[in-house]
Motif scaffolding. Structure first.
Motif, short mmCIF file in Angstrom:
data_model
loop_
_atom_site.label_atom_id
_atom_site.label_comp_id
_atom_site.label_asym_id
_atom_site.label_seq_id
_atom_site.Cartn_x
_atom_site.Cartn_y
_atom_site.Cartn_z
N GLY A 1 10.85 9.22 -5.37
CA GLY A 1 11.28 8.42 -6.52
C GLY A 1 12.77 8.44 -6.78
N ASP A 2 13.51 9.19 -6.00
CA ASP A 2 14.96 9.29 -6.18
C ASP A 2 15.67 8.08 -5.54
OD1 ASP A 2 14.66 11.70 -7.52
OD2 ASP A 2 14.68 12.85 -5.66
N SER B 1 -0.80 3.91 -5.11
CA SER B 1 -0.33 4.59 -3.90
C SER B 1 0.74 5.63 -4.24
CB SER B 1 0.23 3.58 -2.90
OG SER B 1 0.64 4.22 -1.72
N PHE B 2 0.56 6.82 -3.74
CA PHE B 2 1.47 7.94 -4.00
C PHE B 2 2.18 8.47 -2.76
CE2 PHE B 2 2.19 12.52 -4.33
CZ PHE B 2 2.96 12.61 -5.49
N PRO B 3 1.48 8.67 -1.63
CA PRO B 3 2.08 9.38 -0.50
C PRO B 3 3.33 8.75 0.09
CG PRO B 3 -0.31 9.20 -0.24
CD PRO B 3 0.07 8.32 -1.37
N ILE B 4 3.36 7.41 0.22
CA ILE B 4 4.50 6.76 0.89
C ILE B 4 5.79 7.00 0.12
CG2 ILE B 4 5.50 4.53 1.54
CD1 ILE B 4 2.68 3.58 2.20
N ILE B 5 5.78 6.68 -1.17
CA ILE B 5 6.99 6.82 -1.98
C ILE B 5 7.38 8.28 -2.14
CG2 ILE B 5 7.95 6.46 -4.30
CD1 ILE B 5 6.32 3.87 -4.40
N ALA C 1 17.69 -0.68 -1.03
CA ALA C 1 17.42 -0.74 0.41
C ALA C 1 16.30 0.24 0.79
CB ALA C 1 18.69 -0.41 1.19
N TYR C 2 16.35 1.43 0.20
CA TYR C 2 15.31 2.43 0.48
C TYR C 2 13.95 1.94 -0.03
CZ TYR C 2 15.01 7.16 2.38
OH TYR C 2 14.79 8.23 3.20
#
Length: 294
Positions: free
Chosen positions: A240-241, A230-234, A157-158
């Motif tokens: 990444g958890d 892309s790095f900032p959003i995640i 969901a996340y």
């Protein structure tokens, strides 16, 4: 005269020399260094000790986490690029029409793209928060729900919310790239089609889409590269958890390099991502060019 002719031949190369030098220093040199690290034994301090062959790649590919991370990366890229391309194209068609307030609408559309990704991701985190999120507050005030809903109950969901955020911030780029292509189409094509009795959908599929394909190609290829990396959003929303379940290759290699001190393996992941992007972009460009020639 001979000197002028000789100078005229080399003049274009003189003008592009600064760009070539900048690319060499800031693009080619780092790429070479990453490849070197990927095939070397690297200390936690980042010092290259010696040649390690395929050891870093074997460790990465042998990790059970890598398969899940690679799958996440593919899903993330396909969904964000695919959905944003479709919605951006539709939005560009709407904004290409003449209506009152069109300039204001175009200015509003560009806001998500102009705002930094960290701010966008933080805003989305605030919206979907279970305790004080604006989404729950709005829905309860509208009497659509009677209690706060946990919108991020699972990792899936996340991850879906992260993709929604990615789509939201990517749509403006697609929209304005396609809009530039739409505005370059000569109106006489549509006038001729109307005279011949063509419907809106016939004009769309036989005039608009073929003529706007170059713009779509540019936006799609660049989007694949941007979204894949892309790095900032995640990182802002989940880091990444939990347990790497929302990681992509970029966040995963960041953890390997700066959290676990495995810089050689991080470089190997980076090389794998680079090769995947190179293949995907090349295949897409070749297929597009072939279709264009036909």
């Amino acid at each position: 005269m001979k000197k002028k002719k000789g100078f005229a031949k080399i003049e274009p190369y003189i003008w592009i020399l600064p760009s070539v030098l900048l690319m060499s220093v800031f693009i080619l040199v780092p790429i070479f260094y990453v490849f070197r690290m990927a095939f070397s034994e690297v200390s936690k301090a980042g010092r290259i000790k010696g040649f390690a062959g395929m050891a870093n790649f074997n460790k990465v590919l042998g990790s059970p986490v890598f398969g899940m991370v690679l799958k996440n990366t593919v899903i993330w890229t396909v969904v964000v690029v695919g959905v944003s391309t479709v919605l951006g194209f539709i939005l560009a068609l709407l904004l290409n029409n003449k209506f009152k307030g069109r300039k204001i609408a175009r200015a509003i559309i560009v806001f998500p793209w102009a705002t930094t990704l960290v701010i966008q991701a933080s805003a989305w985190n605030f919206i979907i928060n279970t305790d004080y999120g604006t989404l729950n507050t709005l829905l309860m005030k509208l009497h659509l729900i009677d209690h706060a809903v946990n919108w991020t109950a699972t990792a899936g969901a996340y991850f879906a919310w992260e993709m929604a955020c990615g789509v939201f911030v990517t749509i403006p780029f697609v929209c304005f790239t396609v809009l530039a292509g739409l505005q370059s189409i000569d109106a006489t094509y549509y006038e001729a089609a109307t005279v011949d009795g063509a419907s809106y959908w016939q004009s769309l599929f036989h005039i608009t889409i073929p003529l706007v394909k170059p713009s779509l190609t540019v936006s799609t290829v660049l989007n694949i590269i941007y979204v894949f990396n892309s790095f900032p959003i995640i990182w802002t929303m989940t880091k990444g958890d939990p347990a790497n379940r929302t990681d992509t290759l970029v966040t995963y290699l960041y953890k390997l390099a700066f959290y676990n001190g495995k810089q050689g393996q991080a470089a190997a992941v980076s090389v794998i991502g680079f090769l995947i992007l190179l293949v995907c972009a090349s295949v897409y460009m070749v297929n597009t060019l072939k279709k264009g020639e036909q």
